[in-house]
Design an enzyme around this catalytic site. Structure first.
Site, PDB file in Angstrom:
ATOM      1  N   ARG A  25     -63.707  20.941  29.520  1.00  0.00           N
ATOM      2  CA  ARG A  25     -64.852  20.117  29.113  1.00  0.00           C
ATOM      3  C   ARG A  25     -65.745  19.744  30.296  1.00  0.00           C
ATOM      4  O   ARG A  25     -66.204  18.608  30.390  1.00  0.00           O
ATOM      5  CB  ARG A  25     -64.366  18.817  28.433  1.00  0.00           C
ATOM      6  N   ARG A  29     -70.858  15.063  27.919  1.00  0.00           N
ATOM      7  CA  ARG A  29     -71.650  13.829  27.936  1.00  0.00           C
ATOM      8  C   ARG A  29     -71.651  13.077  29.249  1.00  0.00           C
ATOM      9  O   ARG A  29     -72.490  12.211  29.461  1.00  0.00           O
ATOM     10  CB  ARG A  29     -71.168  12.903  26.809  1.00  0.00           C
ATOM     11  N   ARG A  38     -78.936  17.097  24.426  1.00  0.00           N
ATOM     12  CA  ARG A  38     -78.386  16.705  23.120  1.00  0.00           C
ATOM     13  C   ARG A  38     -79.359  15.846  22.304  1.00  0.00           C
ATOM     14  O   ARG A  38     -79.186  15.686  21.100  1.00  0.00           O
ATOM     15  CB  ARG A  38     -77.044  15.995  23.306  1.00  0.00           C
ATOM     16  N   ASP A  74     -67.530  25.412  20.678  1.00  0.00           N
ATOM     17  CA  ASP A  74     -66.515  24.498  20.179  1.00  0.00           C
ATOM     18  C   ASP A  74     -65.484  25.315  19.425  1.00  0.00           C
ATOM     19  O   ASP A  74     -65.814  26.389  18.902  1.00  0.00           O
ATOM     20  CB  ASP A  74     -67.114  23.425  19.258  1.00  0.00           C
ATOM     21  N   TYR A 149     -56.981  20.710  11.738  1.00  0.00           N
ATOM     22  CA  TYR A 149     -58.262  20.180  11.241  1.00  0.00           C
ATOM     23  C   TYR A 149     -58.518  20.626   9.810  1.00  0.00           C
ATOM     24  O   TYR A 149     -58.959  19.835   8.966  1.00  0.00           O
ATOM     25  CB  TYR A 149     -59.426  20.636  12.141  1.00  0.00           C
TER      26      TYR A 149
HETATM   27  O1  CP3 Z   1     -64.923  22.859  28.219  1.00  0.00           O
HETATM   28  C1  CP3 Z   1     -66.141  23.048  28.076  1.00  0.00           C
HETATM   29  O2  CP3 Z   1     -67.023  22.600  28.845  1.00  0.00           O
HETATM   30  C2  CP3 Z   1     -66.592  23.954  26.928  1.00  0.00           C
HETATM   31  C3  CP3 Z   1     -66.948  23.297  25.760  1.00  0.00           C
HETATM   32  C4  CP3 Z   1     -65.939  22.825  24.710  1.00  0.00           C
HETATM   33  C5  CP3 Z   1     -66.346  21.945  23.672  1.00  0.00           C
HETATM   34  N1  CP3 Z   1     -65.321  21.825  22.802  1.00  0.00           N
HETATM   35  C6  CP3 Z   1     -67.675  21.318  23.535  1.00  0.00           C
HETATM   36  C7  CP3 Z   1     -67.720  19.988  22.898  1.00  0.00           C
HETATM   37  C8  CP3 Z   1     -64.615  23.176  24.486  1.00  0.00           C
HETATM   38  C9  CP3 Z   1     -63.690  24.062  25.310  1.00  0.00           C
HETATM   39  C10 CP3 Z   1     -64.234  22.537  23.270  1.00  0.00           C
HETATM   40  C11 CP3 Z   1     -62.913  22.713  22.647  1.00  0.00           C
HETATM   41  C12 CP3 Z   1     -62.459  21.748  21.642  1.00  0.00           C
HETATM   42  N2  CP3 Z   1     -63.167  21.158  20.612  1.00  0.00           N
HETATM   43  C13 CP3 Z   1     -61.113  21.327  21.521  1.00  0.00           C
HETATM   44  C14 CP3 Z   1     -59.992  21.781  22.414  1.00  0.00           C
HETATM   45  C15 CP3 Z   1     -60.036  21.114  23.740  1.00  0.00           C
HETATM   46  C16 CP3 Z   1     -59.617  19.669  23.739  1.00  0.00           C
HETATM   47  O3  CP3 Z   1     -60.406  18.870  24.240  1.00  0.00           O
HETATM   48  O4  CP3 Z   1     -58.509  19.368  23.291  1.00  0.00           O
HETATM   49  C17 CP3 Z   1     -61.039  20.433  20.431  1.00  0.00           C
HETATM   50  C18 CP3 Z   1     -59.800  19.710  19.959  1.00  0.00           C
HETATM   51  C19 CP3 Z   1     -62.332  20.350  19.859  1.00  0.00           C
HETATM   52  C20 CP3 Z   1     -62.760  19.578  18.657  1.00  0.00           C
HETATM   53  C21 CP3 Z   1     -63.772  18.578  19.073  1.00  0.00           C
HETATM   54  N3  CP3 Z   1     -65.123  18.856  19.253  1.00  0.00           N
HETATM   55  C22 CP3 Z   1     -63.588  17.201  19.431  1.00  0.00           C
HETATM   56  C23 CP3 Z   1     -62.268  16.484  19.386  1.00  0.00           C
HETATM   57  C24 CP3 Z   1     -64.835  16.703  19.853  1.00  0.00           C
HETATM   58  C25 CP3 Z   1     -65.151  15.314  20.408  1.00  0.00           C
HETATM   59  C26 CP3 Z   1     -65.784  14.400  19.439  1.00  0.00           C
HETATM   60  C27 CP3 Z   1     -66.386  13.211  20.190  1.00  0.00           C
HETATM   61  O5  CP3 Z   1     -67.578  12.956  19.991  1.00  0.00           O
HETATM   62  O6  CP3 Z   1     -65.661  12.544  20.928  1.00  0.00           O
HETATM   63  C28 CP3 Z   1     -65.772  17.744  19.719  1.00  0.00           C
HETATM   64  C29 CP3 Z   1     -67.199  17.680  20.091  1.00  0.00           C
HETATM   65  C30 CP3 Z   1     -67.513  18.351  21.372  1.00  0.00           C
HETATM   66  N4  CP3 Z   1     -67.238  19.665  21.656  1.00  0.00           N
HETATM   67  C31 CP3 Z   1     -68.186  17.806  22.493  1.00  0.00           C
HETATM   68  C32 CP3 Z   1     -68.347  18.821  23.433  1.00  0.00           C
HETATM   69  C33 CP3 Z   1     -69.030  18.771  24.778  1.00  0.00           C
HETATM   70  C34 CP3 Z   1     -68.653  16.349  22.582  1.00  0.00           C
HETATM   71  C35 CP3 Z   1     -70.036  16.124  22.977  1.00  0.00           C
HETATM   72  C36 CP3 Z   1     -71.080  16.285  21.951  1.00  0.00           C
HETATM   73  O7  CP3 Z   1     -70.915  15.901  20.778  1.00  0.00           O
HETATM   74  O8  CP3 Z   1     -72.154  16.748  22.368  1.00  0.00           O
END
Ligand code: CP3
Length: 351
Positions: A25, A29, A38, A74, A149
């Site tokens: 990640r 943010r 965003r 994602d 999920y």
């Molecule tokens: O690592 C990176 O920089 C690449 C981008 C990446 C994202 N999601 C972008 C994202 C990666 C590798 C993921 C994988 C992902 N997504 C996982 C596995 C990794 C982990 O953290 O365990 C999981 C479980 C998800 C599902 C998911 N998507 C969650 C739990 C969230 C967070 C929700 C929140 O708002 O807290 C997301 C949204 C998400 N995916 C964000 C980002 C940068 C959050 C920021 C946004 O909404 O712009």
């Protein structure tokens, strides 16, 4: 081959001039520039615009000096392309419109051909590998984490519905996880064919399973994915959270690198994984909120515990948190890069 191939060398347990470091990640943010983008695009919209997506992927490499880029996407992107209606809700995560509970619903999932339904993802990869000086990591969610999920309908605390399916309707579970595993294998191979030099599977929530359930309901399917990726020359990184009890099973699955979280000292975890696998991770993401000296001490402790073991990739034990100070990430990169792994290795080899 990218100019800086430390990550690929470490994944194969070859000697490196510096320990490679990147952050799960690393785009997100905590970056003001990401928050700005965003305001204009949702997360899923960023993924549909190759130029924007490539820029978001590239940004942390320039800002932090890390040794790898990870494709911005994602884990739910390919799931949506299989026909599942979902939303990624800020502060919550993925939410599924109609949770999957029946065989009919499983059979309605479309197989994924990324070249047809996700051409923008492959285009982003092609754009990136032209310019990047570090390897580009492609990724997918692991089938258990994706299924959690899909079956629960969103994030879960106790995973009751997914465990109920495993034990109460094993044929539905087998159908679901088989389809997801095929999708993940195909998708990772397509990402490599488009130019990714390494791939990572995120099994973020699999630590919730017992060893018995893991071996019965997950491991055989992860084997299929590892076998698919092994047909390419890209190393496979296999990551999970809270998986201390599963590391020996995870290491049995093919794959070059096993990810570890922060709950246990990295040398102890590595002893159970075994010396024929590389290891990635281990710094507590919350350590980045500590004063500089305390953070440095944590980084140096991990480096001391892995000194002399070829195949260490420095990373956090889970993703960068949204409020993380950027200076702390930069400090970690500098401390990791300040060591000379060759010296420690020579010392160990002389022994
Ligand atoms: O690592 C990176 O920089 C690449 C981008 C990446 C994202 N999601 C972008 C994202 C990666 C590798 C993921 C994988 C992902 N997504 C996982 C596995 C990794 C982990 O953290 O365990 C999981 C479980 C998800 C599902 C998911 N998507 C969650 C739990 C969230 C967070 C929700 C929140 O708002 O807290 C997301 C949204 C998400 N995916 C964000 C980002 C940068 C959050 C920021 C946004 O909404 O712009």
């Amino acid at each position: 081959m990218p100019k800086n191939d430390r990550l690929l060398r470490a994944a194969r347990r070859q000697p490196v001039d510096r320990i490679p470091v990147w952050f799960m990640r690393q785009a997100g943010r905590y970056q003001p520039e990401y928050r700005q983008i965003r305001k204009q695009y949702t997360l899923m919209e960023i993924c549909r615009h190759p130029d924007v997506c490539a820029e978001v992927t590239h940004m942390p490499v320039r800002q932090l000096g890390v040794d790898a880029a990870i494709l911005f996407s994602d884990i739910m992107v390919p799931v949506e392309a299989m026909g599942v209606r979902l939303e990624i809700r800020e502060g919550t995560g993925p939410v599924i419109e109609q949770p999957i509970r029946s065989l009919n619903q499983v059979e309605a999932l479309r197989p994924l051909v990324a070249a047809e339904s996700l051409p923008h993802v492959l285009e982003t990869i092609r754009l990136l590998v032209r310019d990047l000086e570090v390897p580009l990591i492609g990724f997918a969610g692991a089938p258990f984490t994706l299924a959690s999920y899909l079956v629960e309908g969103g994030p879960s605390r106790n995973y009751v519905k997914v465990k109920q399916m495993m034990h109460g309707a094993p044929e539905v579970w087998d159908a679901l996880i088989s389809r997801l595993s095929a999708m993940v294998g195909d998708y990772l191979v397509e990402q490599v064919q488009a130019g990714c030099q390494a791939v990572q599977v995120f099994d973020s929530w699999v630590g919730q399973l017992s060893v018995r359930d893991y071996q019965r309901f997950v491991q055989p399917y992860m084997d299929r994915i590892a076998a698919r990726v092994a047909t390419t020359d890209a190393p496979l990184i296999h990551f999970g959270v809270g998986t201390g009890h599963l590391l020996a099973s995870m290491a049995q699955i093919g794959g070059d690198v096993v990810g570890v979280d922060w709950r246990e000292p990295i040398d102890q975890a590595w002893d159970r994984i075994g010396p024929d696998r590389a290891v990635q991770g281990n710094l507590d993401p919350v350590a980045l909120f500590a004063p500089a000296e305390a953070l440095e001490a944590e980084v140096r402790d991990i480096l001391a515990r892995t000194a002399g073991r070829p195949g260490h990739i420095f990373n956090l034990g889970h993703g960068v948190l949204p409020e993380t100070p950027m200076d702390a990430l930069k400090r970690v990169v500098d401390v990791v890069h300040s060591g000379d792994p060759a010296r420690t290795w020579k010392r160990v080899i002389k022994h």
